[in-house]
Write a protein that holds these residues in place. Structure first.
Motif, PDB file in Angstrom:
ATOM      1  N   GLU A 197      34.148  29.171  15.685  1.00  0.00           N
ATOM      2  CA  GLU A 197      33.426  29.611  14.497  1.00  0.00           C
ATOM      3  C   GLU A 197      32.284  30.511  14.967  1.00  0.00           C
ATOM      4  O   GLU A 197      31.416  30.065  15.722  1.00  0.00           O
ATOM      5  CB  GLU A 197      32.891  28.426  13.720  1.00  0.00           C
ATOM      6  N   VAL A 198      32.307  31.769  14.562  1.00  0.00           N
ATOM      7  CA  VAL A 198      31.384  32.770  15.092  1.00  0.00           C
ATOM      8  C   VAL A 198      30.597  33.409  13.954  1.00  0.00           C
ATOM      9  O   VAL A 198      31.177  33.813  12.938  1.00  0.00           O
ATOM     10  CB  VAL A 198      32.141  33.861  15.880  1.00  0.00           C
ATOM     11  N   THR A 199      29.279  33.515  14.132  1.00  0.00           N
ATOM     12  CA  THR A 199      28.416  34.203  13.179  1.00  0.00           C
ATOM     13  C   THR A 199      27.601  35.245  13.922  1.00  0.00           C
ATOM     14  O   THR A 199      26.807  34.903  14.799  1.00  0.00           O
ATOM     15  CB  THR A 199      27.460  33.225  12.481  1.00  0.00           C
ATOM     16  N   VAL A 200      27.812  36.511  13.585  1.00  0.00           N
ATOM     17  CA  VAL A 200      27.050  37.596  14.198  1.00  0.00           C
ATOM     18  C   VAL A 200      25.815  37.862  13.339  1.00  0.00           C
ATOM     19  O   VAL A 200      25.925  38.173  12.156  1.00  0.00           O
ATOM     20  CB  VAL A 200      27.906  38.872  14.321  1.00  0.00           C
ATOM     21  N   HIS A 201      24.637  37.724  13.955  1.00  0.00           N
ATOM     22  CA  HIS A 201      23.379  37.896  13.229  1.00  0.00           C
ATOM     23  C   HIS A 201      22.779  39.286  13.378  1.00  0.00           C
ATOM     24  O   HIS A 201      22.015  39.723  12.512  1.00  0.00           O
ATOM     25  CB  HIS A 201      22.359  36.862  13.702  1.00  0.00           C
ATOM     26  N   GLY A 202      23.100  39.959  14.466  1.00  0.00           N
ATOM     27  CA  GLY A 202      22.495  41.274  14.646  1.00  0.00           C
ATOM     28  C   GLY A 202      23.026  41.991  15.867  1.00  0.00           C
ATOM     29  O   GLY A 202      23.636  41.389  16.756  1.00  0.00           O
ATOM     30  N   GLN A 207      23.761  45.189  22.478  1.00  0.00           N
ATOM     31  CA  GLN A 207      23.839  43.744  22.596  1.00  0.00           C
ATOM     32  C   GLN A 207      24.163  43.149  21.220  1.00  0.00           C
ATOM     33  O   GLN A 207      23.675  43.648  20.203  1.00  0.00           O
ATOM     34  CB  GLN A 207      22.520  43.152  23.094  1.00  0.00           C
ATOM     35  N   ILE A 208      24.968  42.111  21.215  1.00  0.00           N
ATOM     36  CA  ILE A 208      25.381  41.448  19.983  1.00  0.00           C
ATOM     37  C   ILE A 208      24.842  40.023  20.012  1.00  0.00           C
ATOM     38  O   ILE A 208      25.173  39.253  20.915  1.00  0.00           O
ATOM     39  CB  ILE A 208      26.914  41.427  19.852  1.00  0.00           C
ATOM     40  N   TYR A 209      24.006  39.700  19.019  1.00  0.00           N
ATOM     41  CA  TYR A 209      23.479  38.339  18.955  1.00  0.00           C
ATOM     42  C   TYR A 209      24.341  37.519  18.006  1.00  0.00           C
ATOM     43  O   TYR A 209      24.499  37.858  16.828  1.00  0.00           O
ATOM     44  CB  TYR A 209      22.029  38.342  18.468  1.00  0.00           C
ATOM     45  N   ALA A 210      24.912  36.439  18.523  1.00  0.00           N
ATOM     46  CA  ALA A 210      25.797  35.599  17.716  1.00  0.00           C
ATOM     47  C   ALA A 210      25.553  34.139  18.038  1.00  0.00           C
ATOM     48  O   ALA A 210      25.231  33.781  19.174  1.00  0.00           O
ATOM     49  CB  ALA A 210      27.260  35.948  17.988  1.00  0.00           C
ATOM     50  N   ASP A 211      25.681  33.294  17.030  1.00  0.00           N
ATOM     51  CA  ASP A 211      25.783  31.872  17.324  1.00  0.00           C
ATOM     52  C   ASP A 211      27.223  31.453  17.076  1.00  0.00           C
ATOM     53  O   ASP A 211      27.934  32.041  16.270  1.00  0.00           O
ATOM     54  CB  ASP A 211      24.769  31.030  16.558  1.00  0.00           C
ATOM     55  N   PHE A 212      27.654  30.444  17.813  1.00  0.00           N
ATOM     56  CA  PHE A 212      29.061  30.076  17.753  1.00  0.00           C
ATOM     57  C   PHE A 212      29.234  28.588  18.044  1.00  0.00           C
ATOM     58  O   PHE A 212      28.402  27.951  18.700  1.00  0.00           O
ATOM     59  CB  PHE A 212      29.887  30.906  18.743  1.00  0.00           C
ATOM     60  N   THR A 213      30.333  28.080  17.530  1.00  0.00           N
ATOM     61  CA  THR A 213      30.745  26.700  17.781  1.00  0.00           C
ATOM     62  C   THR A 213      32.190  26.719  18.261  1.00  0.00           C
ATOM     63  O   THR A 213      33.037  27.403  17.675  1.00  0.00           O
ATOM     64  CB  THR A 213      30.641  25.842  16.513  1.00  0.00           C
ATOM     65  N   LEU A 214      32.468  26.007  19.332  1.00  0.00           N
ATOM     66  CA  LEU A 214      33.828  25.826  19.816  1.00  0.00           C
ATOM     67  C   LEU A 214      34.202  24.362  19.652  1.00  0.00           C
ATOM     68  O   LEU A 214      33.402  23.472  19.958  1.00  0.00           O
ATOM     69  CB  LEU A 214      33.952  26.241  21.282  1.00  0.00           C
ATOM     70  N   ARG A 215      35.416  24.125  19.152  1.00  0.00           N
ATOM     71  CA  ARG A 215      35.854  22.765  18.867  1.00  0.00           C
ATOM     72  C   ARG A 215      37.269  22.525  19.390  1.00  0.00           C
ATOM     73  O   ARG A 215      38.105  23.429  19.356  1.00  0.00           O
ATOM     74  CB  ARG A 215      35.869  22.491  17.361  1.00  0.00           C
ATOM     75  N   ILE A 216      37.522  21.311  19.844  1.00  0.00           N
ATOM     76  CA  ILE A 216      38.886  20.823  20.043  1.00  0.00           C
ATOM     77  C   ILE A 216      39.151  19.868  18.888  1.00  0.00           C
ATOM     78  O   ILE A 216      38.435  18.880  18.712  1.00  0.00           O
ATOM     79  CB  ILE A 216      39.060  20.117  21.393  1.00  0.00           C
ATOM     80  N   LEU A 217      40.178  20.157  18.090  1.00  0.00           N
ATOM     81  CA  LEU A 217      40.388  19.445  16.837  1.00  0.00           C
ATOM     82  C   LEU A 217      41.209  18.178  17.018  1.00  0.00           C
ATOM     83  O   LEU A 217      42.090  18.089  17.874  1.00  0.00           O
ATOM     84  CB  LEU A 217      41.075  20.368  15.827  1.00  0.00           C
TER      85      LEU A 217
END
Length: 242
Positions: A229-234, A166-176
């Motif tokens: 924008e993706v950040t993988v924490h663990g 399992q991959i724990y990530a926080d992410f943000t999706l944007r329409i610019l």
């Protein structure tokens, strides 16, 4: 609060997690953030204590004051960000590898013919040593069908993950904003991605009519620009102990 703690059947299970709670100011689009910093290892969730929080998060007066924007048309917007530090389940071997000082990766994707497509996938991009892609449904999906644009982050090659990974990530999706470059429409979340849970996002990300407004910020000459924008924490793997 752990929503389904009864599913963690073995006695003696523990989950250590740090968390933040959010309350949105709907007038300004900002968030009030409250984080528990009293324990660096996170709060200890177990069968006898499945919830942690703040007894005095905000006064009723401040919450109800319309100038603060926390309640608009009898509706408030709440959010949570959870960071699992450690898990312990008897009878199961767990290996949780956390990323020290994780780096956020951004991927920008321009779609030239947004409204004509039923579903579009971005090119694959790398974040935290894993392959990802953005997936958009211009005409909506699920509860957003025909009313909203649906937007998701998804694993590009889930079949390459080993069993139990399992991959724990926080992410943000944007329409610019393509007109002035100062505004964007965004959503933020965190998720445990795996071979069986490959995507996360919003079926009702933004109303279709809002995207299609003549002279709008987000659709220019039928093109939209979407950013992830993706950040993988663990990454965690678990194996059944026989």
């Amino acid at each position: 609060m752990m929503a389904d703690a009864t599913s963690l059947a073995p006695a003696g299970w523990e989950v250590h997690a740090a968390f933040r709670l959010y309350l949105r100011d709907q007038n300004k689009g900002n968030y009030l953030v409250l984080q528990d910093t009293s324990n660096e290892k996170g709060r200890r969730f177990q069968a006898m204590n499945v919830e942690w929080g703040f007894d005095r998060f905000m006064s009723q007066e401040a919450f109800s004051n319309p100038e603060n924007g926390y309640v608009v048309d009898d509706t408030c917007v709440l959010g949570a960000e959870v960071y699992v530090c450690q898990e312990k389940f008897p009878g199961r071997g767990d290996c949780l590898s956390m990323v020290k000082d994780p780096i956020s990766f951004k991927h920008t994707w321009k779609i030239d013919t947004l409204i004509t497509a039923d579903c579009e996938d971005s090119k694959t991009f790398m974040a935290g040593e894993h392959k990802w892609k953005i997936q958009v449904y211009p005409k909506g999906k699920g509860s957003g069908t025909s009313s909203h644009l649906s937007l998701y982050l998804t694993l590009a090659e889930p079949s390459s993950l080993s069993r139990g990974t399992q991959i724990y990530a926080d992410f943000t999706l944007r329409i610019l904003d393509q007109m002035y470059g100062t505004h964007h429409y965004s959503g933020k979340a965190n998720y445990w991605f795996s071979a069986s849970r490959t995507w996360s996002g919003w079926p009702r990300f933004i109303p279709i009519g809002f995207v299609s407004l003549p002279g709008g910020l987000y659709r220019v000459k039928d093109a939209c620009v979407i950013e992830a924008e993706v950040t993988v924490h663990g990454v965690t793997t678990n194996n059944i102990m026989l």
